[in-house]
Design an enzyme around this catalytic site. Structure first.
Site, PDB file in Angstrom:
ATOM      1  N   HIS A  46      17.318  22.887 -32.398  1.00  0.00           N
ATOM      2  CA  HIS A  46      17.806  21.532 -32.112  1.00  0.00           C
ATOM      3  C   HIS A  46      19.235  21.344 -32.625  1.00  0.00           C
ATOM      4  CE1 HIS A  46      17.622  17.231 -31.365  1.00  0.00           C
ATOM      5  NE2 HIS A  46      18.032  17.017 -32.607  1.00  0.00           N
ATOM      6  N   GLU A  68      14.093  25.137 -27.074  1.00  0.00           N
ATOM      7  CA  GLU A  68      13.688  24.045 -27.955  1.00  0.00           C
ATOM      8  C   GLU A  68      12.447  23.339 -27.409  1.00  0.00           C
ATOM      9  OE1 GLU A  68      15.801  20.000 -29.697  1.00  0.00           O
ATOM     10  OE2 GLU A  68      16.108  20.615 -27.622  1.00  0.00           O
ATOM     11  N   ASN A 409      15.979  56.375 -39.232  1.00  0.00           N
ATOM     12  CA  ASN A 409      15.648  57.783 -39.403  1.00  0.00           C
ATOM     13  C   ASN A 409      14.305  57.942 -40.118  1.00  0.00           C
ATOM     14  OD1 ASN A 409      16.927  60.521 -38.953  1.00  0.00           O
ATOM     15  ND2 ASN A 409      16.403  60.672 -41.134  1.00  0.00           N
TER      16      ASN A 409
END
Length: 697
Positions: A46, A68, A409
């Site tokens: 908002h 929203e 990794n």
């Protein structure tokens, strides 16, 4: 005053709101969602939407508006959350971030991406709640668009609004200059019916359709939240002459034409709808406890303090060189001691301004782990430790990419698939731990996993296959460092996560560029610990002053292990011009600084020199110097910015006597030494005669 003056503030705060949104989405339990988290996600969306409308960032405003609305249905329990919906919300957040960056760079956001995410969100609305969500019409900044019934309910919930009405806006303890500016802003937001008061309290009756939240969002960039009080006026008492405060809902948010001068919206409020006054007061207090300052200004202060420290060192050197240490100079000595203490305290205080907690780095990784684990089909639990540990801002920005690569990794190569883990008696969910803690004058960052660990034999076999110079007698530490060799990878197949043999060498190079080092400990079948050791800051360095000939150099104290007087019986000449020094059954490469840096009038007899044992890139070296002067804290001056990159030298500093001393780069000196020997420079036969001819066994 131009509206563009406040763009940077909006961009910074929107970045923070998007980060908060992502964090809450990642922590959300879809089976039992926490209402506070849903409200926080909704409020972030908002606030961004309101700010985007204020500045005319229509694409960002429309995207956020649709998201929203969906979030509003979710927090009301009308939209059942699932993992795939959260993934879509995260994707929408990423696209909003891209749109924000586009506006920051004065570019238009990608239209195709915008249309795609809007269509995706609309499809969710149709499938899950059975209706289409209307996006706001494209208008000027602070656009005004009649909202449909369902959209109105969203706005009323978020901003406490109805549709049309009057608001009494009170400016508290606002000086005349800011008050005039604020009244001009209010004129752009609606029709001013009346205004009266003084500096202590100035009241304006505003008639229009703009919401109280939007008024506060604009004004909070000129005054503090506790300096503004907005109250609705009931319909029965709505008259310019007798405004009456009421607790009825405020006008529904609409967005009239853009004001000529405005501010960006404040960060998301501490709560939505029915927020208690107490929470609002706490939010205001928190906002007034800090200010935003440009990093350039902080850097300028740090540089000036550095110059002050250098000047103080020069004065201290001058005083210490005085021959007459009689009573007449005692006050001067005391004054210098006080100046030294105060200068050190000032330096530490200023340096602490640039220190930020590692939480800023660690907060990025829940998303990285979630996305990567999803691609690999693995179950991962991320644990973070030491989030409050502080590190210099410049290092925080530079450590993020290397740390991300190490994490990916570990996820790809380290932690096994759930079925494999279960078959060998491990929990299906693997653990990845990120930790940070102070260690002396450094910070230690660790990436730990409970995966398969590194296979020494497999690493050696792959190294031989790649033509690397390795042997079976290498220590585990040296073998594990092979994964940082360029193009080195033991992955059986290449994925979009890793396995191409690129990146780990860049990780090591970047960490070394920050004055740090990376170490690996691993046990097959139990897991791997990758440790990164970094200085707390690059601006100040604790160093060891050494003398070679008439030149003074600085060794970073963190690299110095010990010093000793070398014996002729412990020095051996190897094949070529290489020389090693035996220290407790370990043979260390010898680096004669006077030979590498061509220093004249230096001691050439190794047995009359001092061997300083140092560590760089995971290896130990013996550096031959003439004299150890002592330890001191120095202000680091970047050579590349002021001159150019010099092999074997990392930076420079100014000593107390005003002379310049070079700060040595351990690994760079070793590479420079080998390069000179490979270039065919004849060995110093006088020096070589000191060493035993046989190689160590």
């Amino acid at each position: 005053m131009d509206i563009a003056d406040f763009f940077d503030t909006f961009f910074e705060e929107a970045e923070e709101l998007l980060a908060d949104m992502e964090q809450h989405l990642l922590e959300l339990d879809v089976d039992n969602p926490d209402s506070e988290q849903l409200n926080a996600i909704f409020r972030a969306a908002h606030s961004i939407k309101g700010g985007a409308g204020t500045f005319g960032f229509s694409v960002l405003q429309k995207t956020t508006h649709i998201l929203e609305n969906l979030l509003d249905y979710a927090r009301k329990g009308e939209l059942a959350l699932r993992a795939d919906l959260v993934d879509t919300f995260l994707e929408a957040k990423d696209i909003m971030h891209e749109q924000l960056n586009a506006y920051r760079n004065e570019e238009e956001p990608d239209q195709e991406t915008y249309e795609r995410i809007c269509q995706t969100l609309q499809q969710i609305a149709l499938e899950e709640i059975g209706q289409q969500l209307d996006a706001p019409a494209e208008t000027a900044p602070l656009t005004s668009t009649p909202a449909p019934a369902e959209t109105a309910s969203v706005e009323e919930e978020a901003a406490g609004t109805s549709s049309e009405g009057q608001l009494k806006v009170a400016l508290i303890n606002v000086d005349e200059k800011d008050r005039v500016l604020l009244v001009e802003e209010l004129e752009q937001l609606g029709d001013i019916q009346s205004q009266s008061g003084d500096d202590k309290r100035y009241e304006v009756i505003l008639n229009g359709s703009v919401s109280a939240d939007d008024i506060e969002a604009v004004m909070c960039f000129i005054i503090e939240p506790n300096q503004i009080d907005i109250q609705p006026i009931t319909a029965s008492a709505a008259s310019p002459q007798a405004p009456a405060a009421s607790a009825t809902p405020l006008a529904e948010q609409k967005t009239p034409a853009a004001p000529a001068e405005t501010k960006t919206p404040a960060p998301a409020k501490a709560a939505g709808g029915d927020e208690p006054a107490k929470g609002k007061a706490k939010k205001a207090a928190a906002e007034t406890s800090s200010i935003r300052v440009s990093v350039d200004k902080v850097d300028q202060i740090i540089n000036l303090v550095g110059e002050l420290i250098i000047t103080q060192s020069m004065l201290d050197q001058t005083v210490s060189d005085l021959d007459d240490q009689s009573v007449g100079n005692s006050s001067l000595q005391n004054g210098m001691s006080l100046l030294q203490r105060n200068a050190r305290d000032l330096q530490e205080s200023v340096m602490s301004i640039r220190m930020i907690p590692m939480e800023f780095v660690f907060s990025r990784f829940p998303r990285v782990v979630r996305d990567t684990a999803g691609k690999l089909g693995k179950e991962i639990e991320l644990i973070t430790e030491g989030k409050s540990t502080e590190l210099d801002k410049s290092l925080v920005e530079r450590i993020t990419d290397p740390l991300t690569h190490l994490v990916r990794n570990s996820l790809d190569h380290g932690i096994e698939m759930p079925d494999v883990r279960e078959s060998i008696g491990k929990p299906r969910t693997g653990k990845l731990t990120l930790s940070a803690r102070h260690q002396g004058g450094n910070i230690l960052i660790e990436v730990r996993d409970d995966g398969a660990g590194l296979d020494r034999d497999r690493l050696l076999a792959k190294a031989k296959e790649n033509g690397l110079n390795v042997s079976d007698t290498m220590s585990d530490e040296e073998v594990f460092q092979l994964i940082f060799a360029p193009g080195f990878s033991t992955a059986k197949e290449v994925t979009d996560v890793s396995g191409r043999g690129v990146g780990m060498d860049v990780v090591k190079r970047n960490i070394q560029g920050m004055g740090g080092r990376v170490e690996i400990q691993s046990k097959k079948g139990e897991g791997t610990i990758t440790s990164i050791v970094l200085p707390l800051t690059l601006a100040i360095l604790d160093g060891m002053s050494i003398k070679v000939g008439s030149e003074t150099f600085i060794l970073p104290l963190s690299t110095v292990l010990e010093s000793l007087q070398p014996s002729k019986d412990d020095m051996y000449a190897m094949a070529g011009d290489d020389v090693v020094l035996k220290v407790r059954d370990e043979y260390l490469p010898v680096i004669a600084i006077h030979e590498v840096l061509d220093v004249e009038n230096a001691i050439t007899d190794p047995t009359k020199s001092i061997a300083v044992i140092v560590q760089g890139e995971g290896r130990r070296y013996a550096m031959l110097v003439d004299e150890l002067i002592g330890q001191q804290q120095v202000v680091v001056k970047n050579l590349e910015d002021n001159y150019r990159k010099v092999p074997g030298i990392s930076a420079a500093t100014i000593l107390g006597d005003g002379s310049v001393a070079l700060i040595l780069d351990i690994s760079g000196l070793h590479r420079l030494s080998r390069a000179k020997k490979e270039a065919g420079k004849p060995a110093n036969t006088q020096t070589m005669s000191f060493y035993k001819e046989s190689e160590p066994s």
